[in-house]
Enzyme design. Structure first.
Site, PDB file in Angstrom:
ATOM      1  N   SER A 148       0.863  -1.182   0.000  1.00 17.11           N
ATOM      2  CA  SER A 148       0.000   0.000   0.000  1.00 17.11           C
ATOM      3  C   SER A 148       0.900   1.231   0.000  1.00 17.11           C
ATOM      4  O   SER A 148       1.822   1.320   0.811  1.00 17.11           O
ATOM      5  CB  SER A 148      -0.878   0.007   1.249  1.00 17.11           C
ATOM      6  OG  SER A 148      -1.583  -1.211   1.347  1.00 17.11           O
ATOM      7  N   CYS A 191      -7.082  -1.007   7.285  1.00 12.88           N
ATOM      8  CA  CYS A 191      -5.938  -1.564   6.573  1.00 12.88           C
ATOM      9  C   CYS A 191      -5.075  -2.377   7.524  1.00 12.88           C
ATOM     10  O   CYS A 191      -4.836  -1.971   8.661  1.00 12.88           O
ATOM     11  CB  CYS A 191      -5.108  -0.447   5.938  1.00 12.88           C
ATOM     12  SG  CYS A 191      -3.684  -1.069   5.031  1.00 12.88           S
ATOM     13  N   ASP A 245      -8.373  -2.669   3.002  1.00 11.05           N
ATOM     14  CA  ASP A 245      -7.165  -2.998   2.255  1.00 11.05           C
ATOM     15  C   ASP A 245      -6.403  -3.921   3.204  1.00 11.05           C
ATOM     16  O   ASP A 245      -5.638  -3.465   4.046  1.00 11.05           O
ATOM     17  CB  ASP A 245      -6.382  -1.702   1.967  1.00 11.05           C
ATOM     18  CG  ASP A 245      -5.057  -1.961   1.267  1.00 11.05           C
ATOM     19  OD1 ASP A 245      -4.761  -3.131   0.951  1.00 11.05           O
ATOM     20  OD2 ASP A 245      -4.298  -0.996   1.043  1.00 11.05           O
ATOM     21  N   TRP A 252      -4.596  -7.921   4.294  1.00 11.30           N
ATOM     22  CA  TRP A 252      -3.818  -9.072   3.819  1.00 11.30           C
ATOM     23  C   TRP A 252      -3.703 -10.075   4.950  1.00 11.30           C
ATOM     24  O   TRP A 252      -3.918  -9.754   6.113  1.00 11.30           O
ATOM     25  CB  TRP A 252      -2.435  -8.624   3.347  1.00 11.30           C
ATOM     26  CG  TRP A 252      -1.679  -7.837   4.377  1.00 11.30           C
ATOM     27  CD1 TRP A 252      -0.935  -8.320   5.407  1.00 11.30           C
ATOM     28  CD2 TRP A 252      -1.600  -6.396   4.486  1.00 11.30           C
ATOM     29  NE1 TRP A 252      -0.397  -7.289   6.146  1.00 11.30           N
ATOM     30  CE2 TRP A 252      -0.788  -6.106   5.601  1.00 11.30           C
ATOM     31  CE3 TRP A 252      -2.122  -5.344   3.737  1.00 11.30           C
ATOM     32  CZ2 TRP A 252      -0.498  -4.803   5.982  1.00 11.30           C
ATOM     33  CZ3 TRP A 252      -1.832  -4.049   4.132  1.00 11.30           C
ATOM     34  CH2 TRP A 252      -1.028  -3.781   5.242  1.00 11.30           C
TER      35      TRP A 252
END
Length: 662
Positions: A442, A614, A659, A661
């Protein structure tokens, strides 16, 4: 009164058109020129790229086509394995990238006897198609009157359960093809990368092929034999200018850079800053700045930067030593199927050293098909048996693969070290290893403030495995060693930009709530810079609230100065930081959310705030979402179901973006 012109514009246009056509007719009546005879070239270069998969299948007598939607290479790998499988059943398969073909031809697949289309579809980001399947996805959505009644199909989906939209793309393709009249000949397979994707695939495949055989009335041709896809050519006297040395697409593209820059043509960005962010602790958090001056690259806050890392030289050398190979031999691996679009598994000609450094993934635990194909090279029958067992779908085989390969984090080098009887030829190993993939980060800057610079914030991955080895993350260790000047040379990073949906609200007056613990703060550094810039331009900017979290205030409170400055000059209207280990009981970002629930609910429910999350998908994003459910339930006077729906609605409206992961 104005006089009418003698000829109107339309008359003049038609007159010119007729004159033009008459002249063209006279010109084209020339006698056809005699065609000069040329010697037939070895490989006639096609003038246009052949986008017809039907013609290709007919020409090469193939009846199975395996399309893949792949972002990190796994779906492509699975597609190759399935197309190879077809041979064992007296059928012929080809793997295909939907981006390279005219998918409107699916309705024509019935022209081929016993034909079948398999779709290996990965889901990327927030339930999106992968880049190479975007056009196919659009085509499926737009063509309601398409008749696919002659199409036999099946879908294997690749996803990750920790994400909100688990396997959305595979599920959509499966459902949509049926709606358009196609015949599903085997159930949708769901692969979960949070569990064991490889095992999900093997179990599905194990049941899939017998179903295909039954459907087409064919039988397996006996034992699975190892089938080579490429043949080795060693180049003894070759001009080294013709040899690939790490370029992704065009030969010498790193020496002569030409825009536009993308995944097939990355830009070499110079590293201008590389500093450690944390003041203490045993981890290494880092901030890098990449210079994109003169590249014409544009980005927005919230986008991702993709970088192409290289494997550590020490690992590559060890592989060469253990296999007793000269790594600097120049080789090509050429596809035995001359009609295939994929001529080589990686750019060729190149050397083994370059292939193992730039093009092949040597650090992930190998998938079972690699073990299966390499088993024949083990001189100890017990090793052979174990390798084949790990690739089987038997419960003990799966358990052995899980414990000996996955849980022990054994990469290919560790496997060779721990199986002294296994010494495969290096060219077959290079054929089987997956491609080394680009890594996405990012972007931690705003192009309004830094138009020529892209910032990355990352934590170096390094851990000890159960076998006592130290495993290092490929990209983060490579980035860590990108010093600003290395022996007087600038360090460079091959990169490109991937657009994302993670965007600040269109109206600057909308409040934003940002939740990003650890390196999850990255895109919010860009958001904060941008809101500050908007303020400087004299724009009215809504409330900007930040929730950050780390372990210890005096160790890993990264960007502390920047955050506190943004708070003192009013860009951040509220800064909340959770230090999880600075007190007896753990405090995380979701606890601080709950502490501020009245204010947060007011921003969301009355002021149209946008929420951004995020970082870690597995725990943090789930816990934060649960906290929002709690707040909506309590302060919005809703039932749990209503609260869940309320947050879901925010997602569909683009007011709750993640966003994340895992």
């Amino acid at each position: 009164i104005e006089e009418e012109p003698l000829f109107s514009n339309l008359d003049l246009f038609l007159f010119s058109l007729i004159v033009g056509l008459v002249i063209y007719w006279f010109m084209s009546r020339k006698k056809p020129e005699p065609i000069p005879e040329f010697k037939k070239l070895d490989t006639p270069a096609p003038t246009t790229r052949d986008t017809s998969f039907i013609e290709k299948m007919k020409k090469t007598s193939k009846n199975i086509i395996v399309f893949y939607g792949s972002q990190t290479g796994t779906a492509e790998e699975f597609a190759n394995r399935l197309s190879k499988d077809a041979q064992r059943y007296g059928m012929k398969g080809m793997a295909a990238d939907p981006e390279e073909y005219d998918m409107g031809e699916l309705s024509r697949l019935s022209e081929i006897k016993n034909s079948l289309a398999i779709f290996c579809m990965a889901t990327y980001g927030e339930g999106d198609p992968t880049d190479n399947a975007q056009d196919f996805y659009d085509w499926l959505q737009e063509n309601d009157d398409e008749d696919l009644s002659g199409l036999n199909y099946t879908v294997f989906a690749l996803g990750n359960k920790t994400y909100e939209h688990y396997n959305a793309m595979g599920k959509y393709v499966d459902k949509r093809l049926e709606e358009l009249g196609a015949k599903r000949i085997f159930d949708l397979g769901l692969g979960d990368d949070d569990g064991n994707l490889e095992e999900d695939f093997i179990s599905w495949r194990e049941q899939f092929w017998p179903a295909v055989c039954e459907h087409f009335g064919v039988e397996a041709l006996g034992e699975e034999s190892s089938i080579r896809q490429y043949e080795l050519k060693v180049h003894t006297d070759i001009n080294m200018n013709k040899v690939y040395t790490g370029e992704i697409g065009r030969l010498k593209s790193f020496e002569i850079q030409k825009p536009p820059f993308d995944s097939k043509n990355p830009f070499l960005a110079a590293v201008t800053v590389n500093r450690r962010l944390n003041k203490g602790g045993d981890r290494h958090l880092m901030h890098l700045e990449l210079d994109i001056t003169g590249s014409k690259i544009r980005y927005e806050s919230g986008d991702h930067v993709a970088v192409f890392p290289t494997n550590e030289a020490a690992l590559v050398n060890k592989l060469g030593q253990i296999l007793g190979v000269d790594l600097d031999v120049v080789i090509s691996l050429n596809n035995l199927d001359e009609e295939s679009n994929k001529k080589h598994p990686f750019p060729c000609p190149t050397t083994y050293r370059m292939a193992l450094t730039h093009y092949l993934d040597i650090t992930h635990p190998p998938r079972t098909n690699v073990l299966y194909e390499l088993a024949q090279y083990a001189s100890d029958p017990k090793d052979q048996e174990n390798m084949r067992k790990m690739a089987s779908s038997s419960p003990e085989g799966k358990a052995l693969y899980q414990s000996w390969v996955l849980d022990a984090s054994r990469n290919i080098l560790a496997i060779l070290e721990d199986m002294p009887s296994l010494r495969p030829p290096i060219d077959h190993l290079c054929e089987l290893l997956p491609r080394l993939q680009a890594r996405y980060y990012s972007i931690a800057s705003s192009s309004k403030v830094h138009p020529n610079s892209i910032h990355i914030c990352a934590v170096v991955v390094e851990y000890e495995t159960k076998t006592g080895r130290i495993n290092k993350g490929v990209a983060t260790n490579w980035l860590k060693n990108k010093l600003v000047t290395d022996n007087g040379h600038k360090s460079t990073v091959p990169m490109y930009i991937r657009k994302s949906q993670f965007r600040l609200p269109f109206k600057a007056t909308n409040p934003v709530i940002m939740i990003g613990p650890g390196t999850g703060i990255a895109p919010f550094m860009g958001f904060i810079q941008e809101r500050g810039w908007l303020k400087q331009q004299g724009k009215e900017v809504g409330e900007t609230v930040m929730f950050f979290g780390c372990r210890h205030k005096n160790e890993d409170y990264i960007y502390q100065e920047e955050l506190e400055e943004a708070e003192s000059n009013g860009v951040l209207t509220q800064l909340n930081v959770a230090f999880s280990r600075d007190q007896e009981q753990k405090v995380y970002v979701q606890h601080l959310l709950k502490k501020n629930k009245e204010h947060i609910w007011n921003l969301i429910h009355s002021d149209n705030a946008h929420i951004y999350i995020c970082g870690d998908a597995r725990n943090m994003a789930k816990d934060v979402q649960a906290a929002f459910h709690d707040i909506a339930e309590e302060l919005g006077g809703m039932t749990r179901t209503q609260a869940t729906d309320y947050i879901k609605k925010l997602m569909t409206k683009g007011r709750y973006s993640q966003d994340v992961w895992s």
